[in-house]
Design a protein around this motif. Structure first.
Motif, mmCIF file in Angstrom:
data_model
loop_
_atom_site.group_PDB
_atom_site.id
_atom_site.type_symbol
_atom_site.label_atom_id
_atom_site.label_comp_id
_atom_site.label_asym_id
_atom_site.label_seq_id
_atom_site.Cartn_x
_atom_site.Cartn_y
_atom_site.Cartn_z
ATOM 1 N N SER A 1 0.855 -1.178 0.000
ATOM 2 C CA SER A 1 0.000 0.000 0.000
ATOM 3 C C SER A 1 0.893 1.231 0.000
ATOM 4 C CB SER A 1 -0.896 0.029 1.237
ATOM 5 O OG SER A 1 -1.758 -1.091 1.246
ATOM 6 N N GLY A 2 0.332 2.345 -0.424
ATOM 7 C CA GLY A 2 1.120 3.570 -0.421
ATOM 8 C C GLY A 2 0.263 4.787 -0.217
ATOM 9 N N CYS A 3 0.919 5.857 0.165
ATOM 10 C CA CYS A 3 0.223 7.132 0.269
ATOM 11 C C CYS A 3 1.158 8.238 -0.213
ATOM 12 C CB CYS A 3 -0.220 7.422 1.700
ATOM 13 S SG CYS A 3 -1.171 8.956 1.858
ATOM 14 N N SER B 1 10.361 4.845 10.281
ATOM 15 C CA SER B 1 11.175 3.632 10.157
ATOM 16 C C SER B 1 10.382 2.434 9.629
ATOM 17 C CB SER B 1 11.785 3.273 11.517
ATOM 18 O OG SER B 1 10.762 2.968 12.446
ATOM 19 N N ALA B 2 9.060 2.525 9.654
ATOM 20 C CA ALA B 2 8.247 1.381 9.220
ATOM 21 C C ALA B 2 7.765 1.498 7.777
ATOM 22 C CB ALA B 2 7.044 1.221 10.155
ATOM 23 N N VAL B 3 8.201 2.560 7.079
ATOM 24 C CA VAL B 3 7.782 2.743 5.678
ATOM 25 C C VAL B 3 8.972 3.110 4.801
ATOM 26 C CG1 VAL B 3 5.416 3.450 6.241
ATOM 27 C CG2 VAL B 3 7.216 5.197 6.092
ATOM 28 N N TRP B 4 8.831 2.811 3.511
ATOM 29 C CA TRP B 4 9.765 3.343 2.523
ATOM 30 C C TRP B 4 9.295 4.737 2.187
ATOM 31 C CZ3 TRP B 4 9.168 5.166 -2.474
ATOM 32 C CH2 TRP B 4 10.319 5.275 -3.261
ATOM 33 N N SER B 5 10.198 5.680 2.052
ATOM 34 C CA SER B 5 9.801 7.070 1.882
ATOM 35 C C SER B 5 10.607 7.762 0.793
ATOM 36 C CB SER B 5 10.005 7.803 3.212
ATOM 37 O OG SER B 5 9.878 9.189 3.051
ATOM 38 N N GLN B 6 9.949 8.630 0.043
ATOM 39 C CA GLN B 6 10.660 9.424 -0.965
ATOM 40 C C GLN B 6 9.964 10.766 -1.127
ATOM 41 O OE1 GLN B 6 10.753 8.174 -5.258
ATOM 42 N NE2 GLN B 6 12.941 8.008 -4.876
ATOM 43 N N SER B 7 10.730 11.845 -1.150
ATOM 44 C CA SER B 7 10.150 13.184 -1.297
ATOM 45 C C SER B 7 10.678 13.852 -2.554
ATOM 46 C CB SER B 7 10.516 14.069 -0.104
ATOM 47 O OG SER B 7 9.911 13.595 1.071
ATOM 48 N N ASP B 8 9.838 14.685 -3.166
ATOM 49 C CA ASP B 8 10.330 15.585 -4.210
ATOM 50 C C ASP B 8 9.733 16.966 -3.941
ATOM 51 O OD1 ASP B 8 7.745 15.687 -5.297
ATOM 52 O OD2 ASP B 8 8.158 14.183 -6.808
ATOM 53 N N LEU C 1 8.569 -1.377 2.202
ATOM 54 C CA LEU C 1 9.129 -1.973 3.414
ATOM 55 C C LEU C 1 8.036 -2.877 3.966
ATOM 56 C CD1 LEU C 1 11.204 0.250 5.824
ATOM 57 C CD2 LEU C 1 10.294 -1.991 6.459
ATOM 58 N N LEU C 2 8.191 -4.184 3.757
ATOM 59 C CA LEU C 2 7.093 -5.107 4.058
ATOM 60 C C LEU C 2 7.387 -6.075 5.199
ATOM 61 C CD1 LEU C 2 6.003 -5.939 0.401
ATOM 62 C CD2 LEU C 2 4.908 -4.365 1.997
ATOM 63 N N ASP C 3 8.605 -6.030 5.731
ATOM 64 C CA ASP C 3 8.947 -7.011 6.767
ATOM 65 C C ASP C 3 8.764 -6.471 8.181
ATOM 66 O OD1 ASP C 3 10.927 -5.184 6.636
ATOM 67 O OD2 ASP C 3 12.589 -6.618 6.479
ATOM 68 N N ARG D 1 5.486 4.056 1.426
ATOM 69 C CA ARG D 1 5.015 2.759 0.931
ATOM 70 C C ARG D 1 5.397 1.647 1.903
ATOM 71 N NH1 ARG D 1 4.224 1.555 -4.695
ATOM 72 N NH2 ARG D 1 5.840 -0.029 -4.668
ATOM 73 N N GLY D 2 4.496 0.677 2.023
ATOM 74 C CA GLY D 2 4.740 -0.457 2.899
ATOM 75 C C GLY D 2 3.423 -1.125 3.234
ATOM 76 N N ARG D 3 3.301 -1.640 4.466
ATOM 77 C CA ARG D 3 2.039 -2.244 4.885
ATOM 78 C C ARG D 3 1.091 -1.142 5.354
ATOM 79 N NH1 ARG D 3 3.055 -6.079 9.237
ATOM 80 N NH2 ARG D 3 0.819 -6.422 9.012
ATOM 81 N N LEU D 4 -0.169 -1.295 5.000
ATOM 82 C CA LEU D 4 -1.150 -0.227 5.218
ATOM 83 C C LEU D 4 -1.143 0.373 6.626
ATOM 84 C CD1 LEU D 4 -3.530 1.537 4.286
ATOM 85 C CD2 LEU D 4 -5.041 -0.397 4.804
#
Lengths: 209, 209
Positions: free
Chosen positions: B25-27, B52-59, B109-111, B66-69
């Protein structure tokens, strides 16, 4: 009970099958000047913008313009250009749409003719705009193909499209970007019964990329 | 040529049929403090938020988690709550999504296991929020029925849903509103292959309704 149907507030209409036959386009949008003077920036822009060619309604979250597509797009572009100030970071979040099955035939202005009323004033102003957008052709299985075609339209228009998760980025002069958004709407109304085009425009961002 | 597929930037993946099988999932969201001090408000909120529980990217336009909901929703809510300041009008524009056919299996980040890291701090803060939202269940013919069911969920949750053109409005405490958005995402991932839920939250608006 009031029903959800992309927004029609009238309960006396049949639930579905009506909106797709209506020639009503709309844009719901919010303007965000990142400045403590945001109220006067927004009010000043509203004052300068000619909204005589669209039906308009505002609430605490956003404003909606409805009518014929060229006039809706002209009013939104006019407002954004009128709100622009040198050095003030500002975003415009919005969604163009047409064809919701639950749409109603009121709340619009469809008898307008002639040139778009904000065009002459807006044409004199130019500034660069960053934009992200996401297109949703509804109720069709081949929506990804529709999205891909619109991506190529951005490429052809020289807007340097780039895919990011959940959206596409483009950039260009404010008029180029609005021309593209309007062209996407025109293409969608010719090819799908119901679409929504979400967009966010950003100017004067302090973030260097 | 790079293809549009809701955002996958990798060109080595098959064009379609991959994303819907991924549990990612992502937001993508943007924070708009209507204040000349917006940079420090945003940076201060980022500093306080545990991502720390999500993958993150900014522009320059937005940030994507992105990761688990549950962790994605926790991070977005944490950031919004950390950015809130008394009297400062602020909006958060975002889109939750899962299942784009062109999505890729990286950038996530799904683990992660265990409690959501921002929950304890966020739970102490309460303030009223206005929200508009629009849900897009993609590639299915009965999307209007899906939207109607989600409308009733808002009613059951006491969020006083109201239809407006192209969107639904709800209001409630910040936690109620985020709980509802997450519940809509959960329902959608159980019922449709691909959805997008656009939302705009607003606090401290000077507009009286």
């Amino acid at each position: 009970m009031q029903q959800e149907g992309c927004g029609c507030q009238r309960e006396d209409l049949p639930w579905s099958g009506r909106g797709t036959k209506l020639d009503i386009s709309g844009c719901r949008f919010s303007l965000y000047p990142m400045d403590s003077d945001f109220v006067s920036i927004i009010l000043g822009a509203l004052e300068k913008t000619d909204t005589s060619a669209v039906w308009s309604q505002s609430d605490a979250l956003s404003t909606v313009y409805r009518g014929r597509l060229p006039y809706v797009a002209d009013a939104v572009k006019g407002l954004f250009i009128n709100a622009w100030r040198p050095g003030v970071h500002m975003a415009l979040e919005g969604q163009f749409s047409k064809g919701c099955p639950g749409d109603c035939d009121g709340d619009s202005l469809l008898d307008r003719q002639g040139p778009a009323p904000n065009q002459a004033l807006a044409a004199k102003r130019h500034f660069p705009v960053l934009c992200k957008l996401a297109l949703y052709p509804m109720g069709v299985g081949d929506y990804i193909d529709q999205i891909a075609q619109v991506w190529r339209m951005a490429e052809d228009a020289g807007l340097a499209p780039a895919t990011i998760h959940y959206a596409t980025r483009i950039s260009g002069d404010v008029h180029q970007v609005f021309d593209y958004l309007e062209a996407v709407c025109r293409r969608m109304e010719e090819t799908v019964p119901h679409y929504i085009l979400h967009f966010t425009l950003s100017v004067n961002s302090p973030t260097q990329e």
